[in-house]
Design an enzyme around this catalytic site. Structure first.
Site, PDB file in Angstrom:
ATOM      1  N   PHE A 123       0.784  -1.137   0.003  1.00  0.00           N
ATOM      2  CA  PHE A 123      -0.005   0.034  -0.012  1.00  0.00           C
ATOM      3  C   PHE A 123       0.963   1.153  -0.077  1.00  0.00           C
ATOM      4  O   PHE A 123       1.640   1.500   1.025  1.00  0.00           O
ATOM      5  CB  PHE A 123      -0.870  -0.086   1.094  1.00  0.00           C
ATOM      6  CG  PHE A 123      -1.796   1.223   1.476  1.00  0.00           C
ATOM      7  CD1 PHE A 123      -2.568   1.745   0.485  1.00  0.00           C
ATOM      8  CD2 PHE A 123      -1.479   1.889   2.805  1.00  0.00           C
ATOM      9  CE1 PHE A 123      -3.439   2.654   0.661  1.00  0.00           C
ATOM     10  CE2 PHE A 123      -2.535   2.990   2.860  1.00  0.00           C
ATOM     11  CZ  PHE A 123      -3.361   3.563   2.081  1.00  0.00           C
ATOM     12  N   THR A 126       2.332   6.818   1.495  1.00  0.00           N
ATOM     13  CA  THR A 126       3.183   7.771   1.889  1.00  0.00           C
ATOM     14  C   THR A 126       4.305   8.460   0.997  1.00  0.00           C
ATOM     15  O   THR A 126       4.799   7.573   0.270  1.00  0.00           O
ATOM     16  CB  THR A 126       3.917   7.241   3.239  1.00  0.00           C
ATOM     17  OG1 THR A 126       2.939   6.744   4.147  1.00  0.00           O
ATOM     18  CG2 THR A 126       5.046   8.062   3.804  1.00  0.00           C
ATOM     19  N   GLY A 241      -9.297  -0.635   8.498  1.00  0.00           N
ATOM     20  CA  GLY A 241      -9.126  -2.056   8.838  1.00  0.00           C
ATOM     21  C   GLY A 241      -7.609  -2.368   9.323  1.00  0.00           C
ATOM     22  O   GLY A 241      -7.418  -3.326  10.072  1.00  0.00           O
ATOM     23  N   ARG A 243      -5.798  -0.529  10.879  1.00  0.00           N
ATOM     24  CA  ARG A 243      -5.510  -0.143  12.322  1.00  0.00           C
ATOM     25  C   ARG A 243      -5.990  -1.467  13.196  1.00  0.00           C
ATOM     26  O   ARG A 243      -5.384  -1.402  14.267  1.00  0.00           O
ATOM     27  CB  ARG A 243      -5.967   1.079  12.783  1.00  0.00           C
ATOM     28  CG  ARG A 243      -5.394   2.201  12.232  1.00  0.00           C
ATOM     29  CD  ARG A 243      -5.967   3.637  11.928  1.00  0.00           C
ATOM     30  NE  ARG A 243      -5.160   4.616  11.052  1.00  0.00           N
ATOM     31  CZ  ARG A 243      -5.603   5.619  10.959  1.00  0.00           C
ATOM     32  NH1 ARG A 243      -6.723   6.245  11.010  1.00  0.00           N
ATOM     33  NH2 ARG A 243      -4.666   6.405   9.874  1.00  0.00           N
ATOM     34  N   GLU A 363       0.649   3.257   9.987  1.00  0.00           N
ATOM     35  CA  GLU A 363      -0.731   3.192   9.729  1.00  0.00           C
ATOM     36  C   GLU A 363      -1.381   4.295  10.903  1.00  0.00           C
ATOM     37  O   GLU A 363      -2.429   3.984  11.290  1.00  0.00           O
ATOM     38  CB  GLU A 363      -1.081   1.850   9.932  1.00  0.00           C
ATOM     39  CG  GLU A 363      -0.735   0.830   9.151  1.00  0.00           C
ATOM     40  CD  GLU A 363      -1.300  -0.351   8.549  1.00  0.00           C
ATOM     41  OE1 GLU A 363      -2.632  -0.300   8.708  1.00  0.00           O
ATOM     42  OE2 GLU A 363      -0.842  -1.280   8.004  1.00  0.00           O
ATOM     43  N   GLY A 364      -0.826   5.329  10.903  1.00  0.00           N
ATOM     44  CA  GLY A 364      -1.249   6.499  11.756  1.00  0.00           C
ATOM     45  C   GLY A 364      -0.555   6.584  13.280  1.00  0.00           C
ATOM     46  O   GLY A 364      -0.704   5.526  13.779  1.00  0.00           O
TER      47      GLY A 364
HETATM   48  N1  CAA Z   1     -13.225   6.526   6.361  1.00  0.00           N
HETATM   49  C1  CAA Z   1     -14.007   7.240   5.316  1.00  0.00           C
HETATM   50  N2  CAA Z   1     -13.702   8.405   5.047  1.00  0.00           N
HETATM   51  C2  CAA Z   1     -12.924   9.187   5.683  1.00  0.00           C
HETATM   52  C3  CAA Z   1     -12.321   8.794   6.810  1.00  0.00           C
HETATM   53  C4  CAA Z   1     -12.475   7.300   7.087  1.00  0.00           C
HETATM   54  N3  CAA Z   1     -11.901   6.714   8.080  1.00  0.00           N
HETATM   55  N4  CAA Z   1     -11.407   9.614   7.414  1.00  0.00           N
HETATM   56  C5  CAA Z   1     -11.693  10.784   6.471  1.00  0.00           C
HETATM   57  N5  CAA Z   1     -12.634  10.437   5.734  1.00  0.00           N
HETATM   58  C6  CAA Z   1     -13.147  11.548   4.587  1.00  0.00           C
HETATM   59  C7  CAA Z   1     -13.833  12.466   5.273  1.00  0.00           C
HETATM   60  O1  CAA Z   1     -15.214  12.283   5.584  1.00  0.00           O
HETATM   61  C8  CAA Z   1     -13.634  13.778   4.360  1.00  0.00           C
HETATM   62  O2  CAA Z   1     -14.712  13.474   3.304  1.00  0.00           O
HETATM   63  P1  CAA Z   1     -15.318  14.723   2.646  1.00  0.00           P
HETATM   64  O3  CAA Z   1     -14.525  15.385   1.872  1.00  0.00           O
HETATM   65  O4  CAA Z   1     -16.232  14.114   1.737  1.00  0.00           O
HETATM   66  O5  CAA Z   1     -16.062  15.518   3.581  1.00  0.00           O
HETATM   67  C9  CAA Z   1     -12.254  13.480   3.725  1.00  0.00           C
HETATM   68  O6  CAA Z   1     -12.020  12.061   3.840  1.00  0.00           O
HETATM   69  C10 CAA Z   1     -11.311  14.343   4.404  1.00  0.00           C
HETATM   70  O7  CAA Z   1     -11.395  13.869   5.632  1.00  0.00           O
HETATM   71  P2  CAA Z   1     -10.682  15.075   6.806  1.00  0.00           P
HETATM   72  O8  CAA Z   1     -10.753  16.359   6.426  1.00  0.00           O
HETATM   73  O9  CAA Z   1     -10.674  14.595   8.156  1.00  0.00           O
HETATM   74  O10 CAA Z   1      -8.974  14.725   6.528  1.00  0.00           O
HETATM   75  P3  CAA Z   1      -7.865  15.169   6.945  1.00  0.00           P
HETATM   76  O11 CAA Z   1      -6.891  15.786   5.925  1.00  0.00           O
HETATM   77  O12 CAA Z   1      -8.046  16.284   8.216  1.00  0.00           O
HETATM   78  O13 CAA Z   1      -6.996  13.989   7.596  1.00  0.00           O
HETATM   79  C11 CAA Z   1      -6.417  12.239   9.310  1.00  0.00           C
HETATM   80  C12 CAA Z   1      -7.389  13.182   8.513  1.00  0.00           C
HETATM   81  C13 CAA Z   1      -7.227  11.262   9.857  1.00  0.00           C
HETATM   82  C14 CAA Z   1      -5.437  12.947   9.944  1.00  0.00           C
HETATM   83  C15 CAA Z   1      -5.682  11.383   7.977  1.00  0.00           C
HETATM   84  O14 CAA Z   1      -4.927  12.212   7.196  1.00  0.00           O
HETATM   85  C16 CAA Z   1      -4.773  10.190   8.438  1.00  0.00           C
HETATM   86  O15 CAA Z   1      -5.466   9.349   8.734  1.00  0.00           O
HETATM   87  N6  CAA Z   1      -3.374  10.636   8.520  1.00  0.00           N
HETATM   88  C17 CAA Z   1      -2.488   9.594   8.924  1.00  0.00           C
HETATM   89  C18 CAA Z   1      -2.165   8.631   7.428  1.00  0.00           C
HETATM   90  C19 CAA Z   1      -1.821   7.389   7.846  1.00  0.00           C
HETATM   91  O16 CAA Z   1      -2.074   6.723   8.935  1.00  0.00           O
HETATM   92  N7  CAA Z   1      -0.636   6.912   7.062  1.00  0.00           N
HETATM   93  C20 CAA Z   1       0.030   5.492   7.417  1.00  0.00           C
HETATM   94  C21 CAA Z   1       0.868   5.449   6.381  1.00  0.00           C
HETATM   95  S1  CAA Z   1       0.210   3.766   5.357  1.00  0.00           S
HETATM   96  C22 CAA Z   1       1.268   2.559   6.530  1.00  0.00           C
HETATM   97  O17 CAA Z   1       1.704   2.839   7.483  1.00  0.00           O
HETATM   98  C23 CAA Z   1       1.080   1.182   5.785  1.00  0.00           C
HETATM   99  C24 CAA Z   1       2.278   0.419   6.125  1.00  0.00           C
HETATM  100  O18 CAA Z   1       3.078   0.181   4.839  1.00  0.00           O
HETATM  101  C25 CAA Z   1       2.421  -0.291   7.389  1.00  0.00           C
END
Ligand code: CAA
Length: 381
Positions: A123, A126, A241, A243, A363-364
């Protein structure tokens, strides 16, 4: 076990526990040193149905529920956290996102080889400058007839080197923030898609974490996952999922550290008795046990909510936050119980401690989980 399992869940749990302790555990310490990718484990796990656990049988998967999945994943993590993270990203994010957002054609084309372990999924969200805030990504996908041309660099990609298929996000509209991001299914071997540097890490050493580089990489429009502009939402639901998966990994590693510590404390003697006979040690065990049970309850509760088809974003963040912080407490205590030996590579607890460190980050981060949880608390109902 505080959660009442069905016969099938219990059967899967027992089967994976036996496999993990008889097979996966054997090379885990060596792998930590050699950094050898656990393809041998993953191939056998595919045969046991663990690489498409929640994929329906019509697409070659096992059709298991999320409860069975978290039990299986935590058992793999108990023996080898490097193997578990590959399983987690593959199942929780890659298979689940294709299942939820893929076209019938994409499901038929990609889920079968994923479930069979022929492709390991990655996935790629980043980027060097876009971690907690994925909207800062610079990677672009420009439409060109029936294709998209991808350019950019992804960072910290689990299984980047060893994946067969990656879900890759890119900006299809640079003028927009999250609404300008789209997701693509990109197969390894697609011209213009190469693997960049491999990270040297503190833990999870047998799981590769790499850059993925895209230079004029031509991807058929048939591989757009969901609609154009839906890539951020697809990523967020995938991470919901994912998380749950990190909570399961945390619990597996914590249990391994706990069991090793109890066994050691029963054998190690100081001041004329087993160290397990000192109340100071007994109370550490009691606290470790409470921590693990509390995290397990949160994990089962969110897994059950997902199985009931409820929205589980906040619950997933709660479980991930608590479980990942918990395993860092538990593994630190395990090293303390082992004393000087805990600091050496003679015993596995230092590996557990190193492996667990990233759980509060990937994953956050814990801070991002608190953002998700507090936004839910404060939102207008
Ligand atoms: N499910 C569905 N939709 C969602 C959602 C969710 N969990 N979270 C946000 N959305 C939607 C919102 O409803 C919004 O939709 P609309 O425009 O239609 O209203 C849109 O997404 C934007 O939402 P936000 O305004 O809340 O977005 P934001 O920019 O403020 O960010 C955040 C929210 C939770 C901080 C998010 O940026 C986040 O989770 N950041 C962390 C990223 C992360 O976890 N990265 C990990 C990298 S992957 C990894 O580590 C994998 C690996 O290889 C091990």
């Amino acid at each position: 076990m505080l959660y009442k399992l069905t016969e099938e869940q219990d059967m899967i749990w027992t089967m994976v526990r036996d496999f993990s302790r008889e097979v996966v555990a054997v090379k885990a310490a060596e792998r930590d040193k050699t950094k050898e990718f656990p393809i041998d484990n993953l191939n056998q796990m595919a045969e046991l149905g663990l690489m498409g656990m929640m994929v329906p049988p019509e697409y070659g998967g096992s059709g298991s529920d999320t409860i069975s999945y978290v039990l299986a994943l935590s058992e793999i993590a108990y023996s080898c956290a490097s193997t578990a993270v590959v399983m987690s990203v593959h199942n929780s994010i890659v298979c689940e996102s294709i299942l939820k957002y893929g076209t019938e054609e994409q499901k038929k084309k990609f889920l079968k080889p994923l479930a069979a372990g022929k492709y390991i999924g990655a996935f790629a969200l980043t980027e060097p400058q876009a971690g907690s805030d994925p909207t800062l990504q610079k990677m672009t996908a420009v439409k060109d007839g029936d294709y998209y041309i991808l350019n950019g660099t992804k960072r910290f990609i689990t299984t980047g080197e060893n994946c067969g298929l990656a879900i890759v996000t890119a900006k299809t509209d640079k003028s927009q923030k999250h609404k300008g991001i789209s997701a693509f299914l990109v197969e390894k071997g697609t011209p213009g898609f190469t693997v960049g540097r491999r990270e040297e890490k503190l833990g999870l050493c047998a799981s590769d974490t790499t850059d993925l580089i895209f230079e004029d990489c031509k991807v058929t429009a048939a591989n757009l996952l969901g609609k154009e502009g839906a890539g951020f939402k697809i990523s967020m639901t995938g991470l919901d999922g994912g998380r749950i998966g990190i909570a399961a990994q945390s619990i597996g590693v914590a249990k391994a550290a706990f069991d090793a510590s109890v066994q050691y404390a029963k054998e190690r003697e100081q001041f004329g008795k087993r160290i397990a006979d000192f109340q100071g040690i007994q109370w550490i065990f009691a606290d470790m046990k409470v921590d693990i049970e509390a995290a397990s309850q949160l994990m089962f509760s969110v897994a059950a909510a997902k199985d009931r088809g409820e929205r589980y974003t906040t619950q997933a963040s709660i479980a991930k936050l608590f479980a990942s912080e918990m395993v860092n407490r538990v593994t630190a205590k395990a090293i303390q119980i082992f004393g000087g030996y805990g600091f050496t590579k003679e015993y596995p607890v230092e590996r557990f401690y190193r492996d667990a460190r990233v759980f509060t980050i990937y994953e956050g981060t814990s801070e991002i989980q608190r953002v998700v949880i507090s936004r839910d608390i404060l939102k207008d109902k």
